[in-house]
Design a protein around this motif. Structure first.
Motif, short mmCIF file in Angstrom:
data_model
loop_
_atom_site.label_atom_id
_atom_site.label_comp_id
_atom_site.label_asym_id
_atom_site.label_seq_id
_atom_site.Cartn_x
_atom_site.Cartn_y
_atom_site.Cartn_z
N ALA A 205 -9.27 -11.32 -8.65
CA ALA A 205 -9.96 -10.93 -8.75
C ALA A 205 -10.71 -10.21 -6.89
N TRP A 206 -10.17 -10.84 -6.13
CA TRP A 206 -10.39 -10.65 -5.26
C TRP A 206 -8.90 -9.95 -4.71
N ILE A 207 -8.14 -9.63 -5.12
CA ILE A 207 -6.75 -8.67 -4.95
C ILE A 207 -7.05 -7.45 -6.02
N LEU A 208 -7.96 -7.37 -6.68
CA LEU A 208 -8.17 -6.08 -8.05
C LEU A 208 -9.26 -5.13 -6.56
N LEU A 209 -10.26 -5.99 -6.35
CA LEU A 209 -11.50 -5.99 -5.67
C LEU A 209 -10.28 -5.28 -3.92
N ALA A 210 -9.54 -5.81 -3.66
CA ALA A 210 -9.21 -5.04 -2.55
C ALA A 210 -8.21 -3.63 -2.78
N ILE A 211 -7.74 -3.59 -4.25
CA ILE A 211 -6.90 -2.43 -4.42
C ILE A 211 -8.29 -0.94 -5.19
N GLY A 212 -9.45 -1.89 -5.22
CA GLY A 212 -10.66 -1.21 -5.69
C GLY A 212 -10.61 -0.07 -4.47
N VAL A 213 -10.84 -0.77 -3.03
CA VAL A 213 -11.85 -0.29 -2.72
C VAL A 213 -10.43 1.22 -1.77
N ALA A 214 -9.21 0.48 -1.62
CA ALA A 214 -8.21 1.23 -0.80
C ALA A 214 -8.64 2.78 -1.33
N THR A 224 -2.15 8.54 0.35
CA THR A 224 -3.32 7.22 1.47
C THR A 224 -3.72 6.14 0.87
N PRO A 225 -4.43 5.85 -0.67
CA PRO A 225 -3.86 4.59 -1.17
C PRO A 225 -3.06 3.55 -0.72
N LEU A 226 -2.07 4.36 -1.63
CA LEU A 226 -0.57 3.21 -1.17
C LEU A 226 -0.14 2.83 -0.05
N TYR A 227 -0.48 3.79 1.23
CA TYR A 227 -0.45 3.71 2.52
C TYR A 227 -1.64 1.89 2.72
N VAL A 228 -2.65 2.03 2.19
CA VAL A 228 -3.14 1.23 1.88
C VAL A 228 -3.30 -0.41 1.77
N THR A 279 -9.03 -5.77 8.47
CA THR A 279 -8.95 -5.13 6.80
C THR A 279 -10.06 -3.94 6.99
N ASP A 280 -11.30 -4.25 7.68
CA ASP A 280 -11.43 -3.18 7.98
C ASP A 280 -10.88 -1.58 8.61
N LEU A 281 -9.56 -2.18 10.12
CA LEU A 281 -9.37 -0.83 10.43
C LEU A 281 -7.94 -1.15 8.93
N ILE A 282 -7.98 -1.56 8.29
CA ILE A 282 -6.24 -0.73 7.39
C ILE A 282 -7.47 0.38 6.16
N GLY A 283 -8.63 -0.77 5.95
CA GLY A 283 -8.97 0.76 4.64
C GLY A 283 -9.79 -0.35 3.54
#
Length: 804
Positions: A205-214, A224-228, A279-283
């Motif tokens: 779930a946290w991996i999916l959340l990180a993808i969703g935020v990206a 850009t989302p791919l880079y993130v 992680t905030d710096l990454i996006g």
């Protein structure tokens, strides 16, 4: 003090005021207002937790409801209340403080999950987790398309799918562990599959959340989302292969909780903040970085447990309620004001529950579980909690959800949480196989049948308990005694309690202690080390339960292990200077309930230090043990235990029989047995016949090396006589039965035996002044008249009876 009011639309608020006497209104300043907000939040959330406690629901449900009541759904309907307590200008500071608390909470969530246990869980747990995520997430995609068109949600379709699918498919691991503990399912076969599957679900779930935020970022470029995501993956790899090794070296230096240096704690807390900033710096959201940092902290050793104990109270008691308030202020359940919205709510609940339950049930049936077990499995995996609320709040802050959609999803989580516990209770009731169980007491039991269940809730009682076991070891020649060491841990809302739960589950599948676990729990380390030195089989058990129900776990363990006697500690420890240290007075009630409901004999150990001062297996220093015999089944049981102790070469047993004088003076006679005194007196005489040959006056003075001595004492007041002997003699342990056939006593107080925890004599010895150094073991025989009377007198209590 200068006042900056140049920005009327968003005036800069100073931290503190000059006070009312200086003409300032403290509520107009940041810090006083935050203090008021915090006090209101704690008052409302704690009140809701108290009100919902009888429903046996997890506290997070009550706190979420309390947060919702603080918002426009409840108290927020008053504009005056919102403008004074939660004005819009203050919400940025409130959200910031709440998010800071969430950083450390998610760090603790990561600490709860053991990557090694997840890897060892095998393919079955992974298949269950994927099935439990895949079906509801697929349903979430369909619901996202429906809501996107029907409710005119203007978010991008990609982020909406992720933030709709994750809350529908996630399993709240901490809440799940709490529910399973309360329902006594941790030792059930179902737990072996549910716990690792839920942990894998949480990580996914946290991996999916990180993808969703990206993919929800404001950049218009599709690259850009791919880079993130790539940078995020690189961050995880760096944390696992570099930072994890550094933290393992740091944790390895910590051998005990007293060895932890402030700089280690400082480095760890700085690591949480730096990971969150990275992680905030990454996006990606900062919470993801804090979670990953907690995940890589090694679980071996006391370091992880120590970290949680240092930060959990501040985070869970003070900071998390601020998040519930922040979330509740965004939740307006009044926006669900038409049939169409109610229909969407029903669609969300059906998609989440049906998808999760059906996906899990199909896999469970494939694994040969019964239909009821499979559906209980599905409901457990459908547990919702705080993590879902965090995901929804992130989606709301990113503008993915409007007010109505957000309210619908919050209400969905609340309803699913509400029905999880009663559904599992109705569906899954694991049956206990009947265990052949004959020898439930010590009197008359053969020497090779001794099985002891020793319960401790702290390290203080270990030396005295081990001496009892060591002395009993000599009684078995052909077959060694069996020791079952049980660590009793109170189940609370604390994260450390949840960590103990998860480790207890992993330990229950093994006959001996894991190496990784043995370094964590000093109690288990002590018992395991003793078992190796003494060369006796030691089975290590752990019970994590609410204090009101802990006796059920103890009694069930004694039943399953076919114990002859349960040893439970009393609630205090006497220091060398004679002062009394109360270890945990609430455990006193646990011992009382064990005595009322035990399937075998029970011994309550009142440790005054002298008995456990010198370990029998390490020294040749002799120990004098006395059996105080007044008559009755409990005293005969104490005598049987004392005779077993006397077989140890370093133990000398004195059997002190107290005979009531005919002329009692001002003393009273208390008749306690429900059977005829003639029958009990006959049994007493038959039991004493085997030891009367060791009368002190019959033993020649030149005779040495005897291990048993027998004396008779005439008395009027039992308490005065016993205290006199305990003060004058050099006994290190006194054995006494809880109940007696009849006994003389001086009514110096209005105390009756029924109001005493340990019987008239046992209570007097345990509550005596500091001048008595001897420890006391109060023994109650299984189904003795005193135990039956005690059980009958408490039969009206809901927790007084256990099906044995």
């Amino acid at each position: 003090m200068l006042r900056n009011s140049t920005l009327p639309c968003f005036p800069a608020r100073e931290a503190v005021s000059d006070g009312v006497l200086q003409g300032d209104n403290p509520i107009k300043f940041a810090l006083p207002l935050l203090i008021i907000q915090t006090a209101v939040v704690l008052l409302v959330t704690r009140t809701m937790a108290w009100l919902l406690r009888p429903l046996k629901q997890p506290r997070v449900l009550a706190e979420i409801v309390g947060g919702v009541l603080l918002g426009p759904t409840g108290l927020g309907r008053s504009k005056a209340y919102l403008d004074s307590i939660f004005p819009k200008i203050s919400l940025t500071l409130l959200d910031t403080i709440a998010t800071l608390g969430l950083l450390f909470f998610l760090f603790m969530v990561g600490l709860e999950l053991d990557l090694k246990e997840i890897r060892k869980s095998g393919k079955k747990a992974f298949i269950i987790a994927i099935a439990g995520i895949g079906l509801p997430f697929s349903g979430g995609i369909a619901v996202a398309y429906i809501i996107h068109g029907g409710m005119s949600v203007h978010a991008k379709m990609g982020p909406l799918i992720v933030f709709m699918g994750v809350p529908l498919s996630i399993t709240a691991f901490p809440v799940l562990m709490r529910i399973m503990a309360e329902l006594k399912l941790l030792g059930a076969p179902l737990a072996k599959m549910v716990v690792p599957a839920a942990a894998i679900n949480d990580v996914c779930a946290w991996i999916l959340l990180a993808i969703g935020v990206a993919i929800s970022g404001p950049s218009g470029s599709p690259v850009t989302p791919l880079y993130v995501i790539l940078w995020g993956a690189g961050f995880v790899v760096f944390m696992i292969f570099v930072v994890k090794r550094l933290m393992e070296r740091l944790a390895f230096r910590v051998t005990g909780r007293e060895d932890v240096s402030e700089r280690y704690v400082c480095v760890t807390l700085m690591g949480v903040l730096v990971s969150a900033f990275s992680t905030d710096l990454i996006g990606i959201h900062p919470l993801f970085g804090a979670f990953i940092f907690g995940l890589i902290i090694p679980n071996e050793g006391p370091f992880a447990q120590m970290l949680i104990e240092k930060i959990e109270d501040f985070v869970t008691v003070l900071m998390l309620p601020l998040f519930f308030a922040s979330s509740g202020l965004k939740t307006n359940l009044g926006s669900i004001d038409n049939g169409r919205a109610v229909g969407y709510l029903a669609l969300l609940i059906c998609t989440a529950a049906t998808g999760k339950i059906i996906g899990t049930v199909i896999v469970a049936l494939w694994m040969k579980l019964s239909v009821r077990e499979a559906f209980a499995f599905g409901f457990l995996m459908n547990t919702k909690g705080l993590v879902e609320l965090i995901v929804l709040n992130i989606g709301k802050d990113l503008g993915i959800f409007d007010d109505q959609t957000f309210a619908l999803l919050v209400l969905m989580c609340l309803l699913l949480m509400l029905f999880t516990t009663p559904a599992v209770k109705a569906l899954y009731k694991p049956a206990r196989d009947p265990v052949p169980y004959i020898h439930r007491k010590l009197e008359g039991v053969q020497k090779d049948q001794l099985r002891i269940l020793a319960c401790v809730h702290g390290t203080r009682a270990i030396p005295a308990v081990l001496n009892l076991v060591e002395a009993c070891k000599a009684t078995s020649k052909k077959k060694p005694l069996k020791l079952f060491a049980m660590h009793m841990v109170e189940l609370t809302e604390r994260t450390s309690s949840i960590m103990t739960l998860s480790r207890a589950v992993s330990m229950q599948n093994e006959r001996t202690l894991h190496t990784s676990f043995s370094n964590i729990d000093n109690i288990f380390v002590a018992f395991e080390a003793y078992g190796r030195i003494a060369k006796i089989p030691v089975r290590l058990l752990s019970v994590v339960s609410e204090l009101g129900n802990m006796h059920l776990d103890v009694c069930n363990a004694a039943l399953e292990k076919r114990a002859n006697i349960i040893i439970v500690p009393y609630s205090f420890y006497q220091r060398e200077d004679g002062s009394i240290e109360n270890l945990n007075p609430e455990f006193r009630a646990v011992g009382q309930k064990v005595m009322r409901n035990a399937p075998c004999s029970v011994g309550v150990l009142v440790d005054r230090g002298l008995w456990g001062e010198d370990q029998l297996h390490e020294t040749t220093i002799p120990h004098k043990v006395a059996v105080l015999f007044f008559g009755g089944a409990d005293d005969r049981e104490a005598l049987a235990f004392g005779v077993k102790l006397a077989e140890h070469p370093n133990v000398t047993l004195w059997i002190l029989r107290f005979v009531l004088q005919q002329d009692m003076g001002s003393c009273h006679l208390l008749d306690l047995d429900e059977v005829t005194n003639e029958h009990e007196e006959k049994l007493d005489e038959e039991t004493l016949a085997s030891v009367q040959a060791f009368r002190v006056e019959d033993i020649p003075e030149a005779t040495t090396g005897r291990s048993i001595y027998y004396e008779e004492h005439m008395y009027r007041s039992s308490i005065e006589s016993v205290l006199s002997i305990a003060r004058c003699a050099d006994f290190s342990l006194l054995l006494v039965g809880k109940g007696h056939t009849k006994i003389g006593y001086r009514p110096t107080s209005e105390r009756e035996l029924e109001s005493s925890d340990l019987g008239l004599v046992g209570d007097a010895l345990s509550s005596a002044c500091w001048d008595i150094k001897a420890s006391v073991l109060v023994i109650q025989q299984h189904n003795s008249p005193s135990s039956l009377h005690n059980r009958h007198s408490h039969s009206s209590s809901p927790n007084a009876a256990i099906n044995l």
